[in-house]
Motif scaffolding. Structure first.
Motif, PDB file in Angstrom:
ATOM      1  N   ALA A  47       4.920  -1.858 -11.529  1.00 46.66           N
ATOM      2  CA  ALA A  47       4.307  -0.552 -11.280  1.00 46.66           C
ATOM      3  C   ALA A  47       2.992  -0.716 -10.529  1.00 46.66           C
ATOM      4  O   ALA A  47       1.957  -0.188 -10.915  1.00 46.66           O
ATOM      5  CB  ALA A  47       4.097   0.202 -12.590  1.00 46.66           C
ATOM      6  N   GLY A  48       3.057  -1.486  -9.440  1.00 44.20           N
ATOM      7  CA  GLY A  48       1.946  -1.586  -8.512  1.00 44.20           C
ATOM      8  C   GLY A  48       2.239  -0.768  -7.270  1.00 44.20           C
ATOM      9  O   GLY A  48       3.071   0.146  -7.280  1.00 44.20           O
ATOM     10  N   PHE A  49       1.571  -1.105  -6.162  1.00 43.64           N
ATOM     11  CA  PHE A  49       1.723  -0.326  -4.936  1.00 43.64           C
ATOM     12  C   PHE A  49       3.177  -0.266  -4.462  1.00 43.64           C
ATOM     13  O   PHE A  49       3.709   0.805  -4.169  1.00 43.64           O
ATOM     14  CB  PHE A  49       0.867  -0.930  -3.818  1.00 43.64           C
ATOM     15  CG  PHE A  49      -0.568  -0.509  -3.830  1.00 43.64           C
ATOM     16  CD1 PHE A  49      -0.940   0.782  -4.159  1.00 43.64           C
ATOM     17  CD2 PHE A  49      -1.570  -1.406  -3.485  1.00 43.64           C
ATOM     18  CE1 PHE A  49      -2.274   1.172  -4.151  1.00 43.64           C
ATOM     19  CE2 PHE A  49      -2.900  -1.024  -3.473  1.00 43.64           C
ATOM     20  CZ  PHE A  49      -3.253   0.264  -3.808  1.00 43.64           C
ATOM     21  N   ALA A  77      -3.039  -6.778  -8.688  1.00 46.18           N
ATOM     22  CA  ALA A  77      -3.888  -6.649  -7.508  1.00 46.18           C
ATOM     23  C   ALA A  77      -3.946  -5.220  -6.980  1.00 46.18           C
ATOM     24  O   ALA A  77      -4.949  -4.809  -6.385  1.00 46.18           O
ATOM     25  CB  ALA A  77      -3.388  -7.581  -6.407  1.00 46.18           C
ATOM     26  N   SER A  78      -2.887  -4.438  -7.193  1.00 45.90           N
ATOM     27  CA  SER A  78      -2.864  -3.067  -6.679  1.00 45.90           C
ATOM     28  C   SER A  78      -3.999  -2.222  -7.249  1.00 45.90           C
ATOM     29  O   SER A  78      -4.499  -1.321  -6.567  1.00 45.90           O
ATOM     30  CB  SER A  78      -1.514  -2.415  -6.998  1.00 45.90           C
ATOM     31  OG  SER A  78      -0.457  -3.093  -6.364  1.00 45.90           O
ATOM     32  N   GLY A  79      -4.393  -2.485  -8.485  1.00 45.85           N
ATOM     33  CA  GLY A  79      -5.471  -1.718  -9.096  1.00 45.85           C
ATOM     34  C   GLY A  79      -6.802  -2.429  -9.114  1.00 45.85           C
ATOM     35  O   GLY A  79      -7.744  -1.976  -9.779  1.00 45.85           O
ATOM     36  N   LEU A  85      -8.012   1.047   3.381  1.00 44.02           N
ATOM     37  CA  LEU A  85      -6.802   1.309   4.148  1.00 44.02           C
ATOM     38  C   LEU A  85      -6.959   0.638   5.507  1.00 44.02           C
ATOM     39  O   LEU A  85      -7.670   1.139   6.379  1.00 44.02           O
ATOM     40  CB  LEU A  85      -6.571   2.808   4.328  1.00 44.02           C
ATOM     41  CG  LEU A  85      -6.016   3.623   3.155  1.00 44.02           C
ATOM     42  CD1 LEU A  85      -6.982   3.628   1.972  1.00 44.02           C
ATOM     43  CD2 LEU A  85      -5.721   5.035   3.590  1.00 44.02           C
ATOM     44  N   ILE A  86      -6.353  -0.538   5.652  1.00 40.24           N
ATOM     45  CA  ILE A  86      -6.410  -1.282   6.913  1.00 40.24           C
ATOM     46  C   ILE A  86      -5.027  -1.227   7.544  1.00 40.24           C
ATOM     47  O   ILE A  86      -4.048  -1.670   6.948  1.00 40.24           O
ATOM     48  CB  ILE A  86      -6.822  -2.749   6.680  1.00 40.24           C
ATOM     49  CG1 ILE A  86      -8.123  -2.828   5.861  1.00 40.24           C
ATOM     50  CG2 ILE A  86      -6.972  -3.474   8.012  1.00 40.24           C
ATOM     51  CD1 ILE A  86      -9.327  -2.231   6.531  1.00 40.24           C
ATOM     52  N   HIS A 377      -3.037  -7.561   3.022  1.00 36.36           N
ATOM     53  CA  HIS A 377      -2.973  -6.264   3.699  1.00 36.36           C
ATOM     54  C   HIS A 377      -2.037  -5.316   2.972  1.00 36.36           C
ATOM     55  O   HIS A 377      -1.365  -4.486   3.581  1.00 36.36           O
ATOM     56  CB  HIS A 377      -2.488  -6.450   5.143  1.00 36.36           C
ATOM     57  CG  HIS A 377      -3.598  -6.538   6.142  1.00 36.36           C
ATOM     58  ND1 HIS A 377      -4.565  -7.512   6.090  1.00 36.36           N
ATOM     59  CD2 HIS A 377      -3.902  -5.788   7.226  1.00 36.36           C
ATOM     60  CE1 HIS A 377      -5.397  -7.356   7.098  1.00 36.36           C
ATOM     61  NE2 HIS A 377      -5.031  -6.308   7.797  1.00 36.36           N
ATOM     62  N   GLY A 378      -2.013  -5.397   1.654  1.00 34.73           N
ATOM     63  CA  GLY A 378      -1.000  -4.689   0.901  1.00 34.73           C
ATOM     64  C   GLY A 378      -1.226  -3.210   0.685  1.00 34.73           C
ATOM     65  O   GLY A 378      -0.272  -2.492   0.370  1.00 34.73           O
ATOM     66  N   VAL A 379      -2.449  -2.727   0.814  1.00 36.00           N
ATOM     67  CA  VAL A 379      -2.711  -1.327   0.463  1.00 36.00           C
ATOM     68  C   VAL A 379      -1.820  -0.387   1.267  1.00 36.00           C
ATOM     69  O   VAL A 379      -1.151   0.489   0.698  1.00 36.00           O
ATOM     70  CB  VAL A 379      -4.196  -0.984   0.666  1.00 36.00           C
ATOM     71  CG1 VAL A 379      -4.441   0.512   0.444  1.00 36.00           C
ATOM     72  CG2 VAL A 379      -5.069  -1.790  -0.298  1.00 36.00           C
TER      73      VAL A 379
END
Length: 437
Positions: A47-49, A77-79, A85-86, A377-379
């Motif tokens: 339940a991440g990005f 890492a998502s939180g 935002l890249i 660059h996951g966001v």
């Protein structure tokens, strides 16, 4: 009718995470632990990005989805990331063209801005209170880095994004009051937000559409020997037509083939005490910032007037002995006036890196999909990949296949030596950054 998921007040630390994000998280329920036998059309692990992106995308299409999270929503890492935002990927579109040819680069360029668009659309659609601010900067410490940023602006223009502005030292001071930088680029399609609150908003929207989300439900085994994948946790079982594995750096060894393709890497973040008017003086336009070093620093203002500053990585995913000791020197070089500032929060988060620095999505079998390795660059990329996974599950594979067909070279030295060899390589590039060559 669009649903509204909003409301903001300070909360107790979320799930034991020692982060500013957890301390300022929107109210959220603790979801149940998976118990007993369940069935769904799709089961998502994580339940991440990525996991919530694909789950919400599917729920919006009327698909019955279960999400299993080993801790709490956004715990990994998502939180914990910098909240920037890249656009694009960890390698530029020009590099990808040199590697894979113009046709692949063109297809990757077509979707390079879509992840940030998805975030903005969902924030508006579901009324997610996550302090979203438009605008971001890439900044150069040397003339060589500045030439690289100028070339980046040209590459973006060639792929249809012509609004990236090149700023000289004087123009940059309207955005960043620091003497470290010789110039930069301003991208209005970049931005920053509170990533944990965005995830909590996605989770609430997913549940409002009928999705089922279970926390503290770590997956122990995955069995795909039968007609449908079967996922087992300590207290429950899920059988689904399709399984999507989105564990990323926290995947563990339930899928050894996937775990061997990535390397866990930790990154460190601090937030200062509230700075009052000083925060706006240091970053007048409220744009987020990342520098052009190989091991880069990144920073931005928070909604409550702090400076959030991150950087420094540890290959292998271990936490440093002191996050503050690792990050404070860079913060003070950037803003000497913060020499004695109090740091209220300091934490690490672990992301998954691939050798190619490109995300990996694909299929382990006809009924098991995976996505991981966004390499810092996951966001935004995870939002895009979640949509592509949903498309593929629904039978539309064209865009999914662009990423799935990218080669996935292994790390030299295997799991034992990948971290020390990567560290040696990073020392070389860090030295080049310092020498400006």
């Amino acid at each position: 009718m669009d649903m509204v998921v909003q409301g903001r007040r300070p909360s107790a630390r979320y799930a034991g995470m020692p982060t500013w994000y957890a301390a300022s998280a929107n109210p959220a329920p603790q979801r149940p632990v998976l118990q007993g036998a369940h069935h769904a059309t799709v089961c998502v692990i994580g339940a991440g990005f990525t996991g919530l992106s694909v789950a919400l995308e599917l729920a919006e299409r009327g698909v019955d989805v279960i999400v299993l999270e080993s801790e709490r929503v956004g715990w990994g890492a998502s939180g914990r990331n910098g909240g920037q935002l890249i656009n694009g990927y960890s390698r530029g579109l020009d590099v990808l063209e040199a590697r894979h040819g113009p046709d692949v680069a063109r297809e990757l360029g077509k979707v390079a801005l879509e992840g940030a668009d998805i975030i903005r659309q969902r924030v508006a659609k579901y009324g997610i209170a996550c302090d979203l601010v438009d605008g971001g900067l890439g900044v150069a410490l040397t003339a060589k880095q500045m030439r690289g940023l100028e070339e980046e602006a040209k590459v973006w223009a060639a792929h249809g994004h012509g609004d990236v502005q090149v700023l000289d030292r004087a123009a940059l001071r309207a955005h960043v009051r620091s003497d470290r930088y010789v110039g930069g680029i301003l991208d209005p399609l970049r931005g920053h937000f509170h990533p944990l609150n965005y995830l909590l908003g996605e989770a609430a929207a997913f549940e409002a559409l009928g999705g089922r989300l279970f926390e503290y439900s770590r997956v122990l085994t995955i069995d795909d020997s039968g007609p449908q994948p079967r996922v087992t946790t300590a207290q429950g079982v899920v059988t689904a037509q399709t399984l999507v594995v989105c564990g990323n750096a926290y995947l563990g060894k339930t899928q050894p083939k996937l775990f061997g393709q990535i390397m866990p890497v930790s990154s460190q973040v601090v937030t200062t005490e509230p700075l009052g008017d000083l925060a706006a003086q240091l970053l007048p336009s409220n744009a987020c910032v990342e520098d052009a070093n190989y091991i880069l620093d990144y920073f931005r203002r928070t909604a409550d007037g702090r400076l959030l500053y991150g950087g420094g990585i540890v290959y292998g995913g271990q936490d440093p002995a002191s996050v503050e000791a690792k990050i404070r020197p860079g913060l003070v070089k950037t803003f000497p006036q913060l020499q004695d500032v109090k740091l209220d929060f300091a934490w690490s988060g672990t992301f998954a890196m691939t050798l190619s620095r490109m995300p990996q999505i694909g299929r382990l079998s006809p009924s098991i999909y995976y996505s991981h390795g966004d390499s810092g660059h996951g966001v935004t990329t995870t939002q895009l990949l979640g949509r592509l996974l949903a498309e593929a599950i629904g039978g539309q594979h064209a865009r999914f296949d662009v990423f799935a067909d990218l080669p996935h070279p292994p790390f030299p030295g295997g799991q034992r030596f990948r971290a020390p060899l990567s560290t040696l390589g990073s020392l070389w590039y860090t030295l080049r950054d310092r020498l400006g060559v």
